[in-house]
Design an enzyme around this catalytic site. Structure first.
Site, PDB file in Angstrom:
ATOM      1  N   GLY A  22      -1.853   0.114   7.726  1.00 16.25           N
ATOM      2  CA  GLY A  22      -3.263   0.189   7.358  1.00 16.25           C
ATOM      3  C   GLY A  22      -4.029  -1.063   7.727  1.00 16.25           C
ATOM      4  N   ALA A  23      -3.760  -1.591   8.931  1.00 12.77           N
ATOM      5  CA  ALA A  23      -4.317  -2.900   9.314  1.00 12.77           C
ATOM      6  C   ALA A  23      -5.623  -2.798  10.090  1.00 12.77           C
ATOM      7  CB  ALA A  23      -3.286  -3.665  10.144  1.00 12.77           C
ATOM      8  N   ASN A  24      -6.211  -1.622  10.172  1.00 16.54           N
ATOM      9  CA  ASN A  24      -7.411  -1.451  10.992  1.00 16.54           C
ATOM     10  C   ASN A  24      -8.711  -1.692  10.243  1.00 16.54           C
ATOM     11  OD1 ASN A  24      -6.554   0.949   9.621  1.00 16.54           O
ATOM     12  ND2 ASN A  24      -8.114   2.103  10.737  1.00 16.54           N
ATOM     13  N   SER A 151      -1.425  -3.061  -7.271  1.00 14.41           N
ATOM     14  CA  SER A 151      -2.701  -3.197  -7.968  1.00 14.41           C
ATOM     15  C   SER A 151      -2.440  -3.427  -9.446  1.00 14.41           C
ATOM     16  CB  SER A 151      -3.537  -1.927  -7.787  1.00 14.41           C
ATOM     17  OG  SER A 151      -4.632  -1.900  -8.688  1.00 14.41           O
ATOM     18  N   TYR A 184      -3.423   7.273  -8.893  1.00 11.47           N
ATOM     19  CA  TYR A 184      -3.412   5.977  -8.223  1.00 11.47           C
ATOM     20  C   TYR A 184      -2.560   4.981  -9.009  1.00 11.47           C
ATOM     21  CZ  TYR A 184      -5.244   1.830  -5.824  1.00 11.47           C
ATOM     22  OH  TYR A 184      -5.372   0.667  -5.102  1.00 11.47           O
TER      23      TYR A 184
END
Length: 320
Positions: A22-24, A151, A184
């Protein structure tokens, strides 16, 4: 809160090979940017090639010779995870740091084609699988580490005392009685327990794993924060921080000596207290076994040799 680039002030990361999911965009992009600007070879593993190329172009505008590469990764597909691992292995590069950054918070329920609740598969199960497929490479690249972006919401999930009910808690067939925020929270609890048990199993290979909380960040995920939580943030004057500030803890965990802190949970670039249920070794062991059981439930999902050998180091029967 310092920024990710400030954390690395004066450091030279040349010769370090890092893979970031998810580095974009968001904190994933800022993490990749900060590390690449300091000389690390960074592979962006994400779903959109166009978005990844835009991210790499943006980094190269700051550092023309930045060492960057892209591999497609769709965490909604375990087959895609296996292809991603294969492509990285085919590159014949070391892997010193694996940053499991990708995450989602879906406002509506959904299931992947693999049969798991989407938030759970994207945030945990698919990245658990990716890690196992790359563990042997990381062992040969040691010292190496895995950074799992979690988180503080992991504290709000309630782990059933009966472990036979864990599957339905983490990946329910229907989310009608769970909701966005709860789904989540369970996925983030999964991250913390996974990092803790991963560290215990990987130590003999010279590898470490830690989890971290980046902060409450201005990203696409933040748009799904319930209104009553937003009101509480305002009430207590807790401001959303920028992605570059949020990436600071990930970067800190990826580059700072954490020899004494393997398996721990970090927030604001320092060790923080994880939820008590996550701190229990037996819970982490059982959750690892559950994750393996889930993968086995998908008939065409590969089991890496490293996964099998690591299971033999668990120190006992993990059945639940």
């Amino acid at each position: 809160m310092p920024t990710a680039t400030a954390i690395l002030d004066g450091q030279d990361l040349s010769g370090q090979y890092m893979l970031i999911t998810g580095a974009n965009q968001g904190i994933g992009f800022e993490t990749a940017r900060a590390l690449a600007l300091r000389g690390a070879h960074v592979t962006l593993a994400c779903r959109s090639q166009d978005s990844a190329e835009q991210a790499m172009d943006a980094i190269r505008q700051e550092k023309k010779d930045a060492q960057l590469s892209y591999i497609n990764l769709n965490l909604c597909s375990l087959n895609s995870v296996e292809q991603c691992a294969k492509e990285y292995l085919d590159l014949k590069m070391p892997l010193n740091v694996l940053i499991l950054n990708a995450g989602t918070m879906l406002p509506t329920e959904g299931q992947t084609k693999d049969g798991f609740e989407t938030t759970f598969q994207v945030n945990h199960l698919a990245q658990f699988h990716l890690t196992n497929l790359l563990t042997e490479l990381m062992a040969s690249s040691a010292p190496a580490r895995v950074v799992v972006v979690s988180s503080s919401t992991h504290r709000f999930a309630r782990l059933p005392s009966d472990s036979t009910k864990w599957w339905n808690a983490f990946s329910p067939a229907k989310r009608s009685d769970q909701g966005t925020w709860k789904a989540y929270g369970y996925s983030k609890m999964a991250n913390v327990m996974f990092a803790s048990e991963l560290n215990r199993r990987m130590q003999i290979y010279g590898l470490q794993a830690i989890s971290c909380h980046p902060g409450t960040i201005k990203t696409a995920i933040a748009r799904n924060i319930p209104q009553h939580i937003r009101r509480l943030l305002c009430c207590f004057q807790i401001a959303l921080i920028s992605p570059e500030e949020g990436a600071a803890t990930s970067v800190y965990c990826a580059t700072t000596d954490i020899t004494c802190h393997g398996g721990k949970y970090f927030a604001k670039c320092r060790v923080s207290k994880m939820a008590s249920v996550c701190a229990k070794e037996d819970n982490a062991r059982k959750f690892w076994s559950l994750s393996e059981e889930m993968l086995k439930a998908k008939p065409d999902c590969s089991q890496s040799p490293t996964t099998i050998s690591l299971r033999n180091t668990s120190g006992g029967n993990d059945d639940h």
